[in-house]
Design an enzyme around this catalytic site. Sequence first.
Site, PDB file in Angstrom:
ATOM      1  N   LYS A   1       0.820  -1.207   0.000  1.00 45.78           N
ATOM      2  CA  LYS A   1       0.000   0.000   0.000  1.00 45.78           C
ATOM      3  C   LYS A   1       0.861   1.267   0.000  1.00 45.78           C
ATOM      4  O   LYS A   1       0.431   2.308  -0.469  1.00 45.78           O
ATOM      5  CB  LYS A   1      -0.937   0.024   1.213  1.00 45.78           C
ATOM      6  CG  LYS A   1      -1.846  -1.188   1.369  1.00 45.78           C
ATOM      7  CD  LYS A   1      -2.891  -1.261   0.270  1.00 45.78           C
ATOM      8  CE  LYS A   1      -4.040  -2.216   0.599  1.00 45.78           C
ATOM      9  NZ  LYS A   1      -3.652  -3.629   0.735  1.00 45.78           N
TER      10      LYS A   1
HETATM   11  C1  LIG Z   1      -4.256  -4.753   0.289  1.00 43.11           C
HETATM   12  C2  LIG Z   1      -3.446  -5.979   0.242  1.00 43.11           C
HETATM   13  C3  LIG Z   1      -3.705  -6.989  -0.684  1.00 43.11           C
HETATM   14  C4  LIG Z   1      -4.865  -6.915  -1.650  1.00 43.11           C
HETATM   15  O1  LIG Z   1      -4.688  -5.913  -2.606  1.00 43.11           O
HETATM   16  P1  LIG Z   1      -5.940  -5.369  -3.445  1.00 43.11           P
HETATM   17  O2  LIG Z   1      -5.404  -4.268  -4.259  1.00 43.11           O
HETATM   18  O3  LIG Z   1      -6.941  -4.916  -2.429  1.00 43.11           O
HETATM   19  O4  LIG Z   1      -6.447  -6.514  -4.242  1.00 43.11           O
HETATM   20  C5  LIG Z   1      -2.864  -8.085  -0.711  1.00 43.11           C
HETATM   21  N1  LIG Z   1      -1.837  -8.198   0.157  1.00 43.11           N
HETATM   22  C6  LIG Z   1      -1.564  -7.249   1.067  1.00 43.11           C
HETATM   23  C7  LIG Z   1      -0.433  -7.446   1.995  1.00 43.11           C
HETATM   24  C8  LIG Z   1      -2.346  -6.109   1.141  1.00 43.11           C
HETATM   25  O5  LIG Z   1      -2.063  -5.170   2.042  1.00 43.11           O
END
Ligand SMILES: *Cc1c(COP(=O)(O)O)cnc(C)c1O
Length: 496
Positions: free
Chosen positions: A112
């Site tokens: 993120k």
């Molecule tokens: C948010 C997240 C995901 C999923 O990603 P999306 O874009 O919501 O599909 C997968 N792994 C981790 C560690 C995340 O923080």
Amino acid sequence: MNLLYKSTRSKEVEVTASQAILKGLAEDGGLFVPEHIPALDVDMDTLAGMSYQETAYAVMKQFLTDFTEEELKSCIAKAYDEKFDTAEIAPIVQKDEAYYLELFHGKTIAFKDMALSILPHLMTTSAKKNQDKNEIVILTATSGDTGKAALAGFADVPGTKIIVFYPKNGVSPIQEKQMVTQKGDNTFVVGIHGNFDDAQTGVKKLFGDKELAAELDAKGYQFSSANSINIGRLVPQVVYYVYAYAKMYGRGEISRGEEINVVVPTGNFGNILAAYYAKLMGVPIRKLICASNDNKVLYDFFRTGTYDRNREFILTTSPSMDILISSNLERLIYRIAGADADKDVELMKALTTEGKYEITDAMKQELTDFYGNYANEKETADEISMVYHKTGYVLDTHTAVASRVYRKYVAETQDATKTVIASTASPYKFTRSVMDAIDAEKYEALGDFELVDALSELSGVKVPQAIEEIRTAPVLHDHVVEAADMKKIVKEFLAV
Ligand SMILES: *Cc1c(COP(=O)(O)O)cnc(C)c1O
């Protein structure tokens, strides 16, 4: 020429990139999508020699066409700096027949950070460009990682406040500690009794509340979203897929034009959609492999063409993927419906009222770029253990889901195409589950931070700064409310 953005739920709405970033969600409840996906205008040999920041500019300038070169370069420079613990920003590590694209070298050690370190700068720049005088209030629901990354990005950014809702019993102990110790006078963190979908639904309701919007406006506030529905999240995520391909090409791992596969551990469908956009921009990607955990609503969707959220919500060891309503899927639905807003509205309405919808056969034909599968809890733990014992490399639980799904894909298809696995979190964020998978008996009795030290010893990877910081940090946020009281607490924080 300006690239404009449309809502997935209306033919009329057309806004600039900066307006789409400011609004987050369209007023009709739709998601903003670019009118077309621009083709990369830099060739692969040039891209191969570019830094992450240069690649970011090359990609983002084509989507955010109303930003000046100076504005965009300044946002990029502020985002991708020493906050990341490697100058490569997103290194690729080859282990056991796959290429792991490590997206967890930012401030909160999850992918993120890749988008949320730049979003605050895109947003404040957008506000200036649109002569927006209101203070921006970021309202976010998190399954664990978005919350902390958004808090870290927006903390003490002038002209902004941020309110984060997380499911009180639905995040890892480290994730919760990271959030409730967040500093910054403009930050608010609230646990809710409920799961992530409850939090996300509550936030969507607040966004759609016209009365509340008017009250806020009178006080000089306006809501915006840092969730992955914001186009300002999606566009920066396209960058690392272009970068990964260019680096593999530059190193001679692949030849000119050679296709690769991409595996993405998926929750809200943002990250894999970014990979799809990279493909549409011209990056030679063969299959987009969508990996789910036991909440396998997307796997079922890709197999059957029916999206059905009417099922038990399962808490897993990969909490950031514990999602039954993948918001960003709406962008794909709109696209495969032939940019048909009416069809999109019809399906999304069915999702709200019946909890499910079925796409047409013609739409199904458009899904051949995707492959979906899932890994259950045991398979995920086995994957962590197996990769560790074979290579010494420690995967986090989310990446392990992807890694296992990749194994299933190869077994099913015998496809030998070189494959990049999006490695979305550091194992340090999910130490308990990771160490449990490697040797449950040995580590059972250890406390959270003893486990951190044990992981460091076992993997030879230094404990990241993000973890060191929270060892002794005081809890600064202790609100927990019912999902029904989200509006009340927002008004309390903002004194409206
Ligand atoms: C948010 C997240 C995901 C999923 O990603 P999306 O874009 O919501 O599909 C997968 N792994 C981790 C560690 C995340 O923080």
